[in-house]
Design a protein around this motif. Structure first.
Motif, PDB file in Angstrom:
ATOM      1  N   ALA A 118     -17.594   1.355  -4.650  1.00 47.78           N
ATOM      2  CA  ALA A 118     -19.033   1.586  -4.553  1.00 47.78           C
ATOM      3  C   ALA A 118     -19.350   2.042  -3.138  1.00 47.78           C
ATOM      4  CB  ALA A 118     -19.822   0.331  -4.901  1.00 47.78           C
ATOM      5  N   GLY A 119     -20.476   2.697  -2.969  1.00 48.53           N
ATOM      6  CA  GLY A 119     -20.887   3.178  -1.659  1.00 48.53           C
ATOM      7  C   GLY A 119     -20.423   4.594  -1.391  1.00 48.53           C
ATOM      8  N   PHE A 149      -0.075  -0.717   0.642  1.00 43.53           N
ATOM      9  CA  PHE A 149      -1.459  -0.387   0.974  1.00 43.53           C
ATOM     10  C   PHE A 149      -2.252  -0.137  -0.293  1.00 43.53           C
ATOM     11  CE2 PHE A 149       1.464   3.189   1.966  1.00 43.53           C
ATOM     12  CZ  PHE A 149       1.194   4.031   0.906  1.00 43.53           C
ATOM     13  N   ALA A 150      -3.556  -0.077  -0.141  1.00 37.84           N
ATOM     14  CA  ALA A 150      -4.441   0.353  -1.224  1.00 37.84           C
ATOM     15  C   ALA A 150      -4.739   1.832  -1.023  1.00 37.84           C
ATOM     16  CB  ALA A 150      -5.729  -0.453  -1.212  1.00 37.84           C
ATOM     17  N   VAL A 151      -4.714   2.607  -2.108  1.00 35.79           N
ATOM     18  CA  VAL A 151      -5.099   4.021  -2.069  1.00 35.79           C
ATOM     19  C   VAL A 151      -6.455   4.165  -2.740  1.00 35.79           C
ATOM     20  CG1 VAL A 151      -4.581   6.346  -2.884  1.00 35.79           C
ATOM     21  CG2 VAL A 151      -2.733   4.890  -2.059  1.00 35.79           C
ATOM     22  N   LEU A 152      -7.415   4.706  -2.008  1.00 37.83           N
ATOM     23  CA  LEU A 152      -8.761   4.956  -2.516  1.00 37.83           C
ATOM     24  C   LEU A 152      -8.942   6.456  -2.704  1.00 37.83           C
ATOM     25  CD1 LEU A 152      -8.824   2.231  -0.892  1.00 37.83           C
ATOM     26  CD2 LEU A 152     -11.215   2.722  -0.407  1.00 37.83           C
ATOM     27  N   ARG A 153      -9.320   6.858  -3.909  1.00 38.83           N
ATOM     28  CA  ARG A 153      -9.653   8.256  -4.149  1.00 38.83           C
ATOM     29  C   ARG A 153     -11.170   8.408  -4.032  1.00 38.83           C
ATOM     30  NH1 ARG A 153      -7.702  12.878  -8.357  1.00 38.83           N
ATOM     31  NH2 ARG A 153      -9.679  13.985  -8.515  1.00 38.83           N
ATOM     32  N   GLN A 187     -12.052   5.491  -7.651  1.00 39.67           N
ATOM     33  CA  GLN A 187     -11.139   4.435  -8.060  1.00 39.67           C
ATOM     34  C   GLN A 187     -10.116   4.157  -6.960  1.00 39.67           C
ATOM     35  OE1 GLN A 187      -9.390   5.727 -11.849  1.00 39.67           O
ATOM     36  NE2 GLN A 187     -10.569   4.123 -12.867  1.00 39.67           N
ATOM     37  N   TRP A 188      -9.480   2.970  -7.046  1.00 35.66           N
ATOM     38  CA  TRP A 188      -8.402   2.650  -6.115  1.00 35.66           C
ATOM     39  C   TRP A 188      -7.278   1.910  -6.843  1.00 35.66           C
ATOM     40  CZ3 TRP A 188      -6.773  -2.285  -4.385  1.00 35.66           C
ATOM     41  CH2 TRP A 188      -7.573  -3.372  -4.767  1.00 35.66           C
ATOM     42  N   GLN A 189      -6.126   1.833  -6.168  1.00 35.21           N
ATOM     43  CA  GLN A 189      -4.948   1.178  -6.725  1.00 35.21           C
ATOM     44  C   GLN A 189      -4.113   0.602  -5.582  1.00 35.21           C
ATOM     45  OE1 GLN A 189      -1.981   5.068  -6.630  1.00 35.21           O
ATOM     46  NE2 GLN A 189      -2.769   4.453  -8.597  1.00 35.21           N
ATOM     47  N   TRP A 190      -3.237  -0.349  -5.914  1.00 38.35           N
ATOM     48  CA  TRP A 190      -2.195  -0.766  -4.984  1.00 38.35           C
ATOM     49  C   TRP A 190      -1.089   0.263  -4.996  1.00 38.35           C
ATOM     50  CZ3 TRP A 190      -3.967  -4.234  -1.935  1.00 38.35           C
ATOM     51  CH2 TRP A 190      -4.797  -5.255  -2.393  1.00 38.35           C
TER      52      TRP A 190
END
Length: 284
Positions: free
Chosen positions: A125-126, A64-68, A47-50
């Motif tokens: 995804a990916g 930034f966007a944080v991607l876990r 998941q990601w968030q602003w």
């Protein structure tokens, strides 16, 4: 995330004003939770968030966007800011935390005006090896982002269109002159669900929470259009009285921080401005 990474898509173009910072290690999530303004601990793998990083006085250093990616791996996708300087700034607060922070020169960010192949909303995804896809769409239509190990072609026209899309959906693009000037509420970042007033302490949290719970936010974003290009720092006025300033611009489209209740009409350099509604759909 999906075991089958999405293929590279035609129509992709480089986002050279976006960089990547990785946080890896046992304490990566805990470190980001303590330093950034949104609830990183609430993310699940894929998941990601602003999100953003604030000064102790609650001013936004960078968005930034944080991607876990997994329990020990985060990526920050950072527009506009110097990722090396930002990574070095975060590094100063590592202390005994088991986390490695790195500006990733080996990763490239690209965009495409089209629906993602497999990503949706806040779901990625990916994978790291073959490329990670994100859904960046909003009310104006679909967009997708890829982060991978090879750059996409440059396309100045598409890049300008991408920036305008961001501004129209209320995503401020903060160049250096606008860093450390505005609170999350002044940037209307609640629209993007980009900060939390419920999680534990983080730099600037007291200012953010006080403003929220006491209802003291008096300024926010306004989307403006002019007949000539605008620039960050331009004064926005009504009948010669300055009300606020442009903070982000894409040719003749701009975001300005203005009083929530402000008179009309507005002018920049004596020229009339058209006030437009911010579009929805970019929140994650």
């Amino acid at each position: 995330m999906s075991d089958k990474p999405p293929p590279a898509s035609t129509g992709s173009f480089a986002l050279p004003d976006h960089g990547v910072i990785s946080l890896t290690g046992r304490d990566a999530v805990g470190f980001a939770q303590a330093q950034t303004m949104n609830d990183v601990a609430g993310l699940t793998d894929g998941q990601w968030q602003w999100n953003g990083w604030l000064t102790p006085k609650g001013r936004v250093i960078a968005l930034f966007a944080v991607l876990r990616l997994d329990a020990q791996s985060l990526w920050l996708i950072v527009p506009d800011a110097d990722v090396r300087a930002l990574a070095a700034g975060l590094q100063r607060f590592v202390f005994r935390s088991k986390v490695v922070i790195a500006a990733r020169d080996d990763l490239y960010v690209s965009g495409r005006f089209g629906a993602p192949v497999a990503a949706s909303g806040a779901r990625l995804a990916g994978d790291v090896e073959h490329g990670v896809e994100m859904d960046f769409g909003g009310a104006s239509g679909p967009r997708s982002v890829r982060i991978e190990g090879a750059p996409a072609p440059t396309d100045a026209e598409s890049l300008a269109r991408w920036r305008a899309f961001d501004l129209q959906h209320g995503l401020p693009r903060l160049e250096a002159s606008q860093s450390e000037r505005w609170t999350p509420q002044q940037l209307s970042l609640e629209r993007l669900r980009a900060f939390s007033v419920k999680k534990g302490c983080y730099p600037g949290q007291e200012i953010v929470a006080r403003t929220h719970f006491l209802g003291q936010a008096k300024r926010g974003l306004a989307l403006l259009r002019a007949e000539q290009p605008l620039a960050p720092g331009d004064a926005v006025a009504h009948e010669g009285v300055e009300l606020g300033n442009v903070i982000s611009a894409a040719d003749a489209i701009a975001l300005a921080v203005l009083p929530l209740e402000h008179p009309q009409p507005l002018q920049v350099h004596g020229l009339s401005l058209q006030h437009e509604a911010l579009q929805e759909g970019l929140a994650r």
